[in-house]
Design a protein around this motif. Structure first.
Motif, short mmCIF file in Angstrom:
data_model
loop_
_atom_site.label_atom_id
_atom_site.label_comp_id
_atom_site.label_asym_id
_atom_site.label_seq_id
_atom_site.Cartn_x
_atom_site.Cartn_y
_atom_site.Cartn_z
N LEU A 50 -10.31 -2.58 -0.94
CA LEU A 50 -9.35 -1.52 -1.19
C LEU A 50 -8.28 -1.47 -0.10
O LEU A 50 -7.07 -1.52 -0.38
N VAL A 51 -8.71 -1.38 1.14
CA VAL A 51 -7.76 -1.24 2.25
C VAL A 51 -7.08 -2.57 2.55
O VAL A 51 -5.87 -2.62 2.82
N THR A 53 -6.35 -5.00 0.49
CA THR A 53 -5.33 -5.28 -0.52
C THR A 53 -4.05 -4.53 -0.22
O THR A 53 -2.94 -5.08 -0.36
N GLU A 54 -4.16 -3.28 0.19
CA GLU A 54 -2.97 -2.49 0.51
C GLU A 54 -2.27 -3.04 1.75
O GLU A 54 -1.04 -3.15 1.78
N LYS A 57 0.07 -6.21 1.43
CA LYS A 57 1.43 -6.05 0.91
C LYS A 57 2.45 -6.08 2.05
O LYS A 57 3.54 -6.64 1.90
N GLU A 271 -0.81 -0.99 10.26
CA GLU A 271 -0.89 -1.20 8.82
C GLU A 271 -2.11 -0.50 8.21
O GLU A 271 -2.07 -0.06 7.06
N THR A 272 -3.19 -0.39 9.00
CA THR A 272 -4.35 0.37 8.51
C THR A 272 -3.98 1.83 8.32
O THR A 272 -4.28 2.43 7.28
N LYS A 274 -1.08 3.12 7.84
CA LYS A 274 -0.17 3.26 6.70
C LYS A 274 -0.94 3.20 5.37
O LYS A 274 -0.68 3.97 4.45
N ALA A 275 -1.88 2.27 5.29
CA ALA A 275 -2.66 2.11 4.05
C ALA A 275 -3.44 3.37 3.73
O ALA A 275 -3.58 3.74 2.56
N VAL A 278 -1.66 6.03 1.66
CA VAL A 278 -1.31 5.75 0.27
C VAL A 278 -2.22 6.59 -0.63
O VAL A 278 -3.45 6.52 -0.52
N VAL A 281 -5.26 4.97 -2.29
CA VAL A 281 -6.30 4.57 -1.34
C VAL A 281 -7.10 5.79 -0.90
O VAL A 281 -8.34 5.79 -0.90
#
Length: 324
Positions: A50-51, A53-54, A57, A271-272, A274-275, A278, A281
């Protein structure tokens, strides 16, 4: 040291400092191997996908999730500890990583020093559940029975040395009772045993219990966290039912091999975080019974150090034999 030696030394130092930064700018240049130590399709696997994949990007490379299973997740941790510290291998660690450090005498890595934390991802409680037709209506009933017949009330878990196991041992210690641990090979084995009335109680994560509770097959007696779980607001916490101060949650988070460039860790951390903002998420993690919550690398390390000491004490107090 003459002027030429000084200049050479200074240039070398500048070059050494520039290399990690240059490396971080080109990273990642290939897919990131995301290792998790539990069976495919379970909590850890789902969270990593899940995380990851986000995050892919923004990073421009896929997260290839690999299940390296066995020995309570320690094989997965070992695989990452010995990987090159180049940011291309990452570990989806869980609370079980620290539990293993409290239980095993010898591991092929150091629970803390062999890894650089990146960020926590989610925290989630455990649930105490009984069959729907159980005589136990609340946690107080279970504890009363345990006091009346020490060592006869069994509770099922995902195995010896699992976080679930230590959740039960800490409960017994704080409640002043003696219960019987019944280990299984994962939640996938303990829940059917409960449904078949082969054991009176299980300790399991929300994902293993929720569907059966909604179907009316099991009754959840308590939540191990400090607050009631949003998906089951009528179920009280352990602390609410007479075991003051009881608070146990597991977690999941990213770690990398020790020595990974700080710039890479900083990018992974950013990036974690930020994910986790979402909506899709966050909602999926909440559906799994967790709370999406990131951290700094320093906060994650401090948490792990504190938990390691706590679980070592629980293991010692419960007389659980340390594993080889």
């Amino acid at each position: 040291m003459d002027r030429r030696d000084f200049m050479a030394g200074g240039f070398g130092a500048l070059l050494a400092g520039a290399l990690p930064a240059a490396f971080a700018q080109s990273w990642p240049d290939r897919p990131i191997r995301a290792v998790q130590g539990f069976p495919a399709g379970g909590n850890a696997d789902t969270i990593a996908r899940l995380v990851g994949t986000e995050m892919s990007k923004a990073l421009g490379q896929p997260f290839v999730v690999e299940a390296v299973t066995g020995a309570g997740g320690t094989l997965g941790s070992a695989a990452v500890a010995r990987a090159a510290p180049d940011g291309n291998t990452i570990l989806l660690a869980t609370g079980g990583h620290v539990v293993a450090g409290a239980l095993y005498d010898k591991l092929p890595y150091d629970t803390i020093a062999s890894f650089d934390p990146v960020s926590t991802i989610t925290f989630f409680p455990f649930l105490l559940a009984v069959p729907a037709d159980s005589k136990f209506r609340n946690l107080g009933d279970v504890l009363s029975a345990a006091r009346g017949a020490p060592g006869t009330i069994g509770y099922g878990t995902a195995g010896v040395g699992s976080t679930h196991h230590l959740v039960g041992e800490l409960l017994a210690k704080m409640a002043g009772v003696r219960m019987m641990h019944v280990p299984f090979r994962g939640d996938a084995a303990s829940i059917p045993a409960l449904l078949g009335n082969n054991i009176p109680l299980v300790i399991a994560p929300p994902t293993a219990v929720l569907g059966h509770a909604k179907a009316g097959k099991v009754r959840v007696l308590a939540v191990t966290g400090p607050e009631r779980w949003g998906a089951m607001p009528d179920v009280p916490t352990v602390a609410e039912q007479g075991v003051a101060g009881y608070d146990v949650r597991s977690w999941a988070g990213w770690m990398v091999p020790a020595g990974t460039p700080p710039a890479v860790i900083a990018r992974l951390n950013a990036e974690t975080l930020k994910a986790l903002q979402v909506p899709a998420v966050k909602s999926r993690l909440e559906d799994m019974g967790g709370e999406a919550r990131g951290s700094t690398p320093q906060e994650m390390r401090a948490m792990m150090v504190a938990e390691l000491q706590k679980w070592k004490q629980v293991v010692a107090d419960a007389g659980i034999p340390r594993m080889g």
